[in-house]
Design a protein around this motif. Sequence first.
Motif, PDB file in Angstrom:
ATOM      1  N   ALA A 206       0.720  -1.088  -0.276  1.00 44.99           N
ATOM      2  CA  ALA A 206      -0.161   0.003  -0.105  1.00 44.99           C
ATOM      3  C   ALA A 206       0.956   0.984  -0.002  1.00 44.99           C
ATOM      4  N   SER A 207       0.065   2.214  -0.309  1.00 46.42           N
ATOM      5  CA  SER A 207       0.970   3.513  -0.152  1.00 46.42           C
ATOM      6  C   SER A 207       1.197   3.982   1.322  1.00 46.42           C
ATOM      7  N   THR A 208       2.052   4.940   1.533  1.00 50.78           N
ATOM      8  CA  THR A 208       2.516   5.506   2.810  1.00 50.78           C
ATOM      9  C   THR A 208       1.200   5.985   3.482  1.00 50.78           C
ATOM     10  N   GLY A 209       0.477   6.666   3.024  1.00 48.48           N
ATOM     11  CA  GLY A 209      -0.594   7.376   3.258  1.00 48.48           C
ATOM     12  C   GLY A 209      -1.667   6.221   3.856  1.00 48.48           C
ATOM     13  N   ALA A 210      -2.272   5.425   2.902  1.00 46.79           N
ATOM     14  CA  ALA A 210      -2.789   4.250   3.595  1.00 46.79           C
ATOM     15  C   ALA A 210      -2.535   3.527   4.489  1.00 46.79           C
ATOM     16  N   ILE A 211      -1.024   3.299   4.653  1.00 45.51           N
ATOM     17  CA  ILE A 211      -0.483   2.417   5.747  1.00 45.51           C
ATOM     18  C   ILE A 211      -0.555   3.284   7.034  1.00 45.51           C
TER      19      ILE A 211
ATOM     20  N   LEU B  13       3.503  18.581  -5.055  1.00 44.41           N
ATOM     21  CA  LEU B  13       2.324  17.225  -5.475  1.00 44.41           C
ATOM     22  C   LEU B  13       3.214  16.000  -5.453  1.00 44.41           C
ATOM     23  N   ASN B  14       2.467  14.767  -5.613  1.00 45.76           N
ATOM     24  CA  ASN B  14       2.816  13.438  -5.801  1.00 45.76           C
ATOM     25  C   ASN B  14       3.485  13.573  -7.162  1.00 45.76           C
ATOM     26  N   ASP B  15       4.376  12.644  -7.088  1.00 46.07           N
ATOM     27  CA  ASP B  15       5.135  12.526  -8.333  1.00 46.07           C
ATOM     28  C   ASP B  15       4.321  11.817  -9.544  1.00 46.07           C
ATOM     29  N   SER B  16       4.917  11.810 -10.740  1.00 47.29           N
ATOM     30  CA  SER B  16       4.105  11.662 -11.871  1.00 47.29           C
ATOM     31  C   SER B  16       3.574   9.852 -11.951  1.00 47.29           C
ATOM     32  N   SER B  17       4.388   9.318 -11.167  1.00 48.05           N
ATOM     33  CA  SER B  17       4.276   7.845 -11.294  1.00 48.05           C
ATOM     34  C   SER B  17       2.928   7.412 -10.456  1.00 48.05           C
ATOM     35  N   THR B  18       2.288   8.339  -9.837  1.00 45.38           N
ATOM     36  CA  THR B  18       0.941   8.104  -8.999  1.00 45.38           C
ATOM     37  C   THR B  18      -0.141   8.262  -9.600  1.00 45.38           C
TER      38      THR B  18
ATOM     39  N   ASN C 135       6.488  11.284  -3.419  1.00 50.88           N
ATOM     40  CA  ASN C 135       5.519  10.261  -3.216  1.00 50.88           C
ATOM     41  C   ASN C 135       5.681   9.786  -1.859  1.00 50.88           C
ATOM     42  N   TYR C 136       5.437  10.765  -1.016  1.00 47.72           N
ATOM     43  CA  TYR C 136       5.392  10.448   0.585  1.00 47.72           C
ATOM     44  C   TYR C 136       4.435  11.407   1.214  1.00 47.72           C
ATOM     45  N   ASN C 137       3.305  11.336   1.353  1.00 50.26           N
ATOM     46  CA  ASN C 137       2.312  12.238   1.718  1.00 50.26           C
ATOM     47  C   ASN C 137       2.633  12.884   3.141  1.00 50.26           C
TER      48      ASN C 137
END
Length: 292
Positions: free
Chosen positions: A100-105, A195-200, A224-226
């Motif tokens: 999962a993403s860091t935010g969801a975790i 902002l989040n990077d373009s891979s997301t 990519n780390y909220n």
Amino acid sequence: MREISLDRLRTLVEISDLGSFAEAARRLNLAPPTISLHVAELEARVGAPLLTRNRGQVRPTAIGETLLARARRLLADADLALEEVRRQVEGLTGRVRLGASTGAIAHLLPKALEHLRVAHPGIDVQVQVLTSQASLARLREGALDIGLVALPQVAGKGVKVTPWRRDPILAYVPADWQPPAKVTPAWLAQRALILNDSSTQLSRVTGEWFAAAGLFPAPRIELNYNDAIKSLVGAGYGATLLPQEGDAAELDRRIARRPLRPGLWRQLGIACREGQVERATGYVLEALERLL
């Protein structure tokens, strides 16, 4: 070279413990010739006698004692392995690999794991920080059991994705910028952005939100780390667009959180392999579904 069978070793142990070929045959529910054959095969394999017969009593030789000590450990390990597998099949224990993403975790997963710890304490969830694409790739490879992914996604062969939750995307702005009650693309595009990077998937969704207003702002920083993004917003270094995660009370007082106009949503799905899942994986899926 042929390996020694555990069945043969178990026969040797029973004969030694009972002191009798006949008693060992009854205990193991085998014919006496089969018992004798097991011993003969072991002796042929090691190249030496393993048992002696004296006045009707069967005893191990010195070489037999050496093999018996090892045999007891091997049989105990085999029994333990089967017991551990049985408990996992029954869902009493098990390991589940989740990406999962860091935010969801940080903000969603803990509540599910809290429920899981109470209901199924023997389940071990191994969490990996992964993008949605990486989670789907590892699911296809068999290296992951569950992925929390941003929608929409192309699951690929052997993987299914089920819609899970729909969370509003909000503007996170330094409080001293005095943002309006609802933030528009025009107002935000004039500010420094993190902002989040373009891979997301989140980057694509927010880019479309700006593009719908004819705006294409270049972010000051892409990450990519909220939580790191929020820290930079709190320091006054820029504003961002992120899903609503966690409770408002946890928000840094230096940050103002505002809804968007027009509204924007982040949709998450639960990805897992198609077909019947192991019980441990099923229990984790049930815990996640409680967060709806």
